[in-house]
Each structure stands twice: as structure tokens, then as C-alpha cells.
Design a protein around this motif. Sequence first.
Motif, short mmCIF file in Angstrom:
data_model
loop_
_atom_site.label_atom_id
_atom_site.label_comp_id
_atom_site.label_asym_id
_atom_site.label_seq_id
_atom_site.Cartn_x
_atom_site.Cartn_y
_atom_site.Cartn_z
N PRO A 196 -4.00 0.67 4.13
CA PRO A 196 -2.81 0.71 4.99
C PRO A 196 -2.41 -0.61 5.62
CG PRO A 196 -4.69 1.65 6.12
CD PRO A 196 -5.15 1.37 4.73
N ALA A 197 -3.36 -1.50 5.88
CA ALA A 197 -3.03 -2.72 6.61
C ALA A 197 -3.66 -3.92 5.93
CB ALA A 197 -3.51 -2.62 8.06
N ALA A 198 -2.88 -5.02 5.83
CA ALA A 198 -3.38 -6.22 5.18
C ALA A 198 -4.61 -6.77 5.88
CB ALA A 198 -2.27 -7.28 5.14
N ASN A 199 -4.66 -6.66 7.20
CA ASN A 199 -5.79 -7.19 7.95
C ASN A 199 -7.10 -6.50 7.63
OD1 ASN A 199 -4.17 -9.06 9.27
ND2 ASN A 199 -3.75 -7.70 11.00
N ASP A 200 -7.03 -5.30 7.05
CA ASP A 200 -8.24 -4.57 6.67
C ASP A 200 -8.83 -5.08 5.37
OD1 ASP A 200 -8.09 -2.96 8.88
OD2 ASP A 200 -7.05 -1.34 7.86
N LEU A 201 -8.08 -5.90 4.64
CA LEU A 201 -8.50 -6.35 3.32
C LEU A 201 -9.26 -7.67 3.43
CD1 LEU A 201 -5.11 -5.64 1.52
CD2 LEU A 201 -7.10 -4.12 1.67
N VAL A 202 -10.45 -7.73 2.86
CA VAL A 202 -11.28 -8.91 3.01
C VAL A 202 -10.66 -10.13 2.33
CG1 VAL A 202 -12.69 -8.50 0.93
CG2 VAL A 202 -13.67 -9.73 2.89
N ALA A 203 -9.82 -9.92 1.31
CA ALA A 203 -9.22 -11.04 0.59
C ALA A 203 -7.93 -11.54 1.22
CB ALA A 203 -8.95 -10.65 -0.87
N TYR A 204 -7.43 -10.84 2.24
CA TYR A 204 -6.16 -11.23 2.86
C TYR A 204 -6.31 -12.58 3.55
CZ TYR A 204 -2.01 -11.04 5.84
OH TYR A 204 -0.82 -11.33 6.47
N ASN A 205 -5.46 -13.54 3.14
CA ASN A 205 -5.44 -14.89 3.73
C ASN A 205 -6.78 -15.61 3.63
OD1 ASN A 205 -2.75 -15.09 4.38
ND2 ASN A 205 -3.00 -14.41 6.50
N ARG A 206 -7.58 -15.27 2.62
CA ARG A 206 -8.85 -15.96 2.41
C ARG A 206 -8.95 -16.44 0.97
NH1 ARG A 206 -11.08 -11.44 5.54
NH2 ARG A 206 -11.69 -12.20 7.63
N SER A 207 -9.59 -17.58 0.80
CA SER A 207 -9.87 -18.08 -0.55
C SER A 207 -11.09 -17.33 -1.09
CB SER A 207 -10.17 -19.57 -0.51
OG SER A 207 -11.39 -19.82 0.19
N GLU A 208 -11.31 -17.46 -2.39
CA GLU A 208 -12.47 -16.79 -2.99
C GLU A 208 -13.77 -17.35 -2.45
OE1 GLU A 208 -12.20 -16.42 -7.24
OE2 GLU A 208 -10.09 -15.82 -7.17
N GLU A 209 -13.79 -18.63 -2.14
CA GLU A 209 -14.99 -19.25 -1.55
C GLU A 209 -15.26 -18.67 -0.16
OE1 GLU A 209 -12.46 -20.92 -2.88
OE2 GLU A 209 -13.42 -21.59 -4.76
N GLU A 210 -14.21 -18.49 0.62
CA GLU A 210 -14.37 -17.91 1.96
C GLU A 210 -14.84 -16.47 1.89
OE1 GLU A 210 -11.00 -20.37 4.53
OE2 GLU A 210 -10.38 -18.67 3.28
N ILE A 211 -14.33 -15.74 0.90
CA ILE A 211 -14.75 -14.35 0.74
C ILE A 211 -16.23 -14.28 0.37
CG2 ILE A 211 -14.36 -12.20 -0.53
CD1 ILE A 211 -11.49 -13.28 -1.10
N ALA A 212 -16.66 -15.17 -0.53
CA ALA A 212 -18.07 -15.19 -0.94
C ALA A 212 -18.99 -15.43 0.26
CB ALA A 212 -18.29 -16.27 -2.00
N ILE A 213 -18.59 -16.36 1.11
CA ILE A 213 -19.40 -16.65 2.31
C ILE A 213 -19.44 -15.43 3.23
CG2 ILE A 213 -19.49 -18.05 4.41
CD1 ILE A 213 -18.25 -20.35 2.72
#
Length: 505
Positions: A411-428
Motif C-alpha cells: 500500500p505505501a512506498a515507504n513500506d518497501l525496502v527498495a524505495y529510494n535505496r540503491s541495491e548496495e544500500e539494500i544489501a547493507i
Amino acid sequence: MGGVIGIVATEAVNQALYDGLTILQHRGQDAAGIVTYDRSKLFLRKGSGLVKDVFRTNHMMTLKGCIGIGHVHYSTSNNSSPTEAQPFYVNSPYGITIAHNGNLTNAAELKQALFQSDKRHINTNSDSEVLLNVLAHELQQLDKIALTPDDLFTAVSQVYKRCHGAYAAIAMIAGYGILAFRDPCGIRPLAFGSRFIELENKHEYIIASESVAIDSLGYNLIRDIQPGEAIFIDSNSNFYTRKCVESTIYAPCIFEYVYLARPDSIVDNISVHKSRMRMGEKLARKILQEWPDHDIDVVIPIPDTSRSAALQLSYALGVVYREGFIKNRYIGRTFIMPGQKQRKKSVRQKLNPISLEFKDKNVLLVDDSIVRGTTSQQIIQMARDAGAKKVYFASASPPVRHPNVYGIDMPAANDLVAYNRSEEEIAILLGADRLIYQDLSDLIEAAQKYNPSITKFDTSCFDGDYVAGNISSKYFDLNATSHMEATSPALETNSMNAIEIHNFT
């Protein structure tokens, strides 16, 4: 999201509908419902919980008749109140019930118009009740005592003009039969099948969200209902069909192949299992291109939906495949748990690692997708706790960066781990030593290979391209507000955990 089923048969359909809903249980675990028709009366049973919990022997015996529809439901509004359970019912005109999978993106405007212009009251937060009342209003506008198939298709054509978004719907009209229709983009799946009963010299028909329900109940799959198409099966098993909208786009939701559908289903003439295998091949090719000197010792899937992709990926990499997690099958699908707290709590109850498969190894975990990241983060930590030296993580789909508006709980973009993050940031953030995402073009090709006639998929949660249109920032603002309001109590039909209404006339 949900699962729908409808049957027109020559004998009682209550057990077949129950069995069909059990087969479709993976599509919704919040609530279930069945309504049947017999001798000018509708019989309804619905409530919160799994199919096996909602229906008891005494309920099944009350569901009389040779025609009926059913629904399994999971809430996209964090509200699993029994009032949200389907099918929904209106007594005027004719007596209509509906089971709906999808989401109307203009439900708020329709709800207002239904009250102001159509003088209809909507009692729940469900857009499915809105869809039902739009259909009821259009049928009432015909002002006919007796309906013909042409009348029904005329009403559906008006529904298409008013309702935007995704909808695969099955409606039952008392005394007439079952009417099914699919949105002009074909976003949510809907197929039908039949079988011939020699003793009766009649065909029996079934309509369902996935072909697996059609096959398992002994029917022959005919085909998918096309975008913008409506079919009508009357109580005498006469079959009618019509395309009810001029402009259509064949763009099924690609997330059906990634996660939602069962692997043994054929959705829009595409094998879910084969498409997932090809996702694994594509991932392996990407790893070999970008990381040719990888040090992966073992490939381990996150059960169950990633198995097909993980197994094929391991073959293509030439790396051993192992089952490293044991799944507790009495815990529901984590992705569709109603609420983040319950979702977090359920992960460790749901999965337990086999330490032998992790100890002192560089492990590549494979999952179908990463949505909120909560599950992935905990699973990676579980692998480390089990003794893994390094934990790599691969997703069979691209980063989920955008909300889904067509009936999936994003329902909300803020709930998504990939929102406004690079793949490197998500991995961390996830705690992975390396993160590999599927490319969107590869994902599309993986599904499209088995049905080249589909030239477009709804990939909106990956790229923000909403195929049905009419989506703006205002929609997301309104949606966030409605999700907060959904926690307020609605008018309850009774104080029990299930609603039971019999003998509608």
C-alpha cells in the motif's frame, strides 16, 4: 488479493466449491465464503479464517443447490473483519452476489457517486462491495422483469465504463446463472473449464482464478477469460460470451508468475512453473556475467515459491542445490499476513534452518522477491546463526520500488525496502554480503517466452507504469488515509466470528 470460483453443475456444488477454495487457499487466508442458489433462495456462509475453519458440516448442509460461487480473501487494508469477507450480496435487483479479486482504483469516487446519484449505501471498506453495487445499479437501470444474456452484457459494458483498475469477478444472479468478467487489461487472472455429464446430457462449467482449481476438480480447462470479456452461464448450462469493451490491453500482472500463483497453474496460457525455472536461468546468467569468480558453495531456496528458480539457477551455475530450511506448513504465507507485527513474528515460526547445510559455507539464498525486507533480513540472520561464512541473496524479480494498486498488499512506498535505496544500500540493510536482483527485461522474457502473444505485463511495482492508468499522487494520499480509517469498526451483522445468513428471498 483473493481467489474466486464459480460452478454451474447438475448436482450439489457445496463440496466442490469447498474443495476449490481449499486449492486456492494460497491466494487468501483472512476469510472465506460460499453462496449457493436453490429454488429461488440464496444460501450464504462466510467468515474470518481459513476455509477449513469457516465451514463445518452443519454449514455445508445448508449450502444447497447446483450453482454457486466462492471466495478466499486477504485484506489489503489491514482489516480482516468478517464484514469484509466475500461473497457480498444485494437483494435488489433480482438478488445478486459477487466474488471479486483485484482492486478498483476509483473506489472512493464510485462510493460517493453510488450514494449521491444511485442512492446506494456501502457498508464496508471493500471495493468489492462497490463493484457489486455498480453492477446492481446498471442492471436496475434496464428496468426489466426478465433478463436476457444481452441485457447482462449491456450492464457489464456500463460497469467497464465506470470501474477502473483490476477486477476478475464472478457474480451470481438469483434465478439466472453466473456472470463472470475481467478488467480491460486482464490484470488479475480468471479462467474457465467444463466437463460433459452423459447421464444428464449437459455440460457443467467452472470459473476460477487459477487453472489448478479447474484441473483438480476434474474439469477440462478451456481457456482464460480475455481482457474486457464477459461470460454468462445460465442455470441450464447454456454458455454465452461477449467482449464488452472496445479498447483492451492484454497485460496480466507479472507478480502472478513471480509469487502469487501456484506453480502447477497455467495463467494466461503461461506455465507458472516453467516461467519460474527460466527466472532462475536468467539470474544465473547475470551472476556469471557480473561475478564470474563467485565463491558460492551452495544454493538454498526460501520455500516454497522460489524452489523452481533456485533449482534451475544451481544447474546453470554448476553449484550444488540443497534444501536448507524446513517450513512449518501450519503457518500462513508471510507476505500476506495482515500487519507488519504479525509478519515479523511469524518468520521464525515459519522457517527453521538445517545447520548442516549452512555451517562453514558461502550460501546463496534465493527468494522470489523482496518486498518489505523484513522476512529477508531475518532469514539472512538465521543463515548466519546456523554457521554460514557468507550469505549472498538473490531475488528472482527486480527491486519492488512502487506501490501496487491492483490488489496486492503493497500500500505505501515507504513500506518497501527498495524505495529510494540503491541495491548496495539494500544489501547493507538486509545484512547480505552480496545482493543480486533479476533485471526487469529478463523477468518479462522469462514469462513471455511461453506466450509471445502477450506483449505487455503489468510491472507497476517494479517500474511505476500502471497499465490501467488514472493513477496520481492524490490516489496514494487517499489510499493511505483509507488504510488508517479501515481500522475503525464497521457495522457488524452479529457478534460471532463469522457471518451466517440463510434463505435470502
